[in-house]
Design a protein around this motif. Sequence first.
Motif, short mmCIF file in Angstrom:
data_model
loop_
_atom_site.label_atom_id
_atom_site.label_comp_id
_atom_site.label_asym_id
_atom_site.label_seq_id
_atom_site.Cartn_x
_atom_site.Cartn_y
_atom_site.Cartn_z
N VAL A 1 0.95 -11.18 -6.10
CA VAL A 1 2.34 -10.89 -6.46
C VAL A 1 2.81 -9.64 -5.70
O VAL A 1 2.14 -8.60 -5.73
CB VAL A 1 2.48 -10.66 -7.98
N GLU A 2 3.95 -9.75 -5.05
CA GLU A 2 4.51 -8.62 -4.31
C GLU A 2 5.37 -7.78 -5.25
O GLU A 2 6.32 -8.28 -5.86
CB GLU A 2 5.34 -9.12 -3.12
N THR A 3 5.04 -6.49 -5.36
CA THR A 3 5.71 -5.60 -6.30
C THR A 3 6.31 -4.39 -5.58
O THR A 3 5.67 -3.79 -4.72
CB THR A 3 4.72 -5.09 -7.36
N GLU A 4 7.55 -4.05 -5.95
CA GLU A 4 8.18 -2.87 -5.37
C GLU A 4 7.58 -1.62 -5.98
O GLU A 4 7.48 -1.49 -7.21
CB GLU A 4 9.69 -2.90 -5.62
N VAL A 5 7.18 -0.67 -5.11
CA VAL A 5 6.51 0.54 -5.61
C VAL A 5 7.22 1.82 -5.22
O VAL A 5 6.93 2.89 -5.77
CB VAL A 5 5.05 0.61 -5.08
N THR B 1 6.91 -2.28 -0.79
CA THR B 1 6.24 -3.19 -1.71
C THR B 1 4.76 -3.31 -1.35
O THR B 1 4.37 -3.09 -0.19
CB THR B 1 6.87 -4.60 -1.69
N LYS C 1 12.94 -0.32 0.99
CA LYS C 1 12.08 -0.46 -0.19
C LYS C 1 10.65 -0.77 0.26
O LYS C 1 10.42 -1.45 1.26
CB LYS C 1 12.60 -1.53 -1.14
N ARG D 1 1.24 -6.01 -2.30
CA ARG D 1 0.84 -7.28 -2.90
C ARG D 1 -0.44 -7.09 -3.71
O ARG D 1 -1.45 -6.63 -3.18
CB ARG D 1 0.63 -8.33 -1.81
N LYS D 2 -0.35 -7.39 -4.99
CA LYS D 2 -1.50 -7.29 -5.88
C LYS D 2 -1.65 -8.60 -6.66
O LYS D 2 -0.69 -9.06 -7.26
CB LYS D 2 -1.34 -6.12 -6.86
#
Length: 371
Positions: A305-309, A299, A297, A301-302
């Motif tokens: 917050v770390e988000t799966e993309v 991810t 996976k 960080r924005k």
Amino acid sequence: MKSQVLKEMNFFHIPSGLPELLKNFTLTVLREQPADLYQFAFEYFSKERESRNNKKCPMYVIVDDDEAGEPEGEEIRKSSTRDRYTRRRSVAAESFNPEDSDSGDEPVIFPKTDSQRKRLMQAVKEIILFKSLEHDQILEVIDAMFERKVKAGDEVITHGDDGDNFYVIDHGTYDVLVGCDNALKQVYRFEDQGSFGELALMYNQPRSASVLAVTDGQLWAMDRNSFRRIVLKSTFKKRKMYENLLAVVPILKCLDEYERMNVADALLQKKYSDGDCVIKEGDGGDGMYFIEQGQAKVTVRKNGVETEVSYLSAGQYFGELALIEDKPRSANVYADGDVKLAFLERESFERLLGPCVTIMLRSSENYTRTE
């Protein structure tokens, strides 16, 4: 002045493959220590040209028994306790085909103490030839090695002889000698570590040098059949496996079969467990990855917050943009379950995937891609 030189250098195009060609030649010279460098260079590059012209560039030589010549002289070797000495067959007569899954050679095991196995494991790990082997294959290598004690003055291998064994040094001092002006010249000295004897086994060529024991010592030897069964066969299987993997990667369609084969040979297998971080956002790019088995996976960080993309699976790749654009990693990649990856380091990427860079850049412009 320096900036001007660098600016001028930018006008010169470095041919693809030149750095690797020169590196391989230099390493071979350092290993072989030829007496006549110019003659050696002529012979080396002549062989390289012949190998390059043969697109298959095999890792082995298959010779039918009736085509092979007999060894010169009455060379003898120990065979068994029942028939202690027998005439030694020509190296070329011992045909070997790594495509044959049933070679008929049973693995051999020579007992060793725990201390001996530990020392051998450490020695084998440092040998480049074995770095691509799986752990089970390393254990096979150790099992197949047998002890050979030597006395000062013993000739371990003789220049011009057929190759019979590959040697790993346990302890002792050994001189490498080559013929020069009708005399033997010392070109290298091993002291308590190192290995020798693989080239004659790999390429069906006579020994290129002699090795003489300077002191009493101990060696670990592996016979040519075991060497070929474990090392050459594993190399061939690795190549075929990675060629199949690379054949389905769209960006590599621009490579011909020979070029894909070179990429396959350069790949290193890496294994990760669930949750392991493969690449980290902000780190420098040391290479790119192809997924052999499993999933990963992606991810970013924005705003803290770390988000799966994105989600990647077998046959897909990542990590190339940091190499193309020479920028830090733009995303994190984590193993989702157990994952096997094929890793292509930066130097190999730049040398082997030059024809694909334009396509990679075009792909990155056509769609938003995260690493």
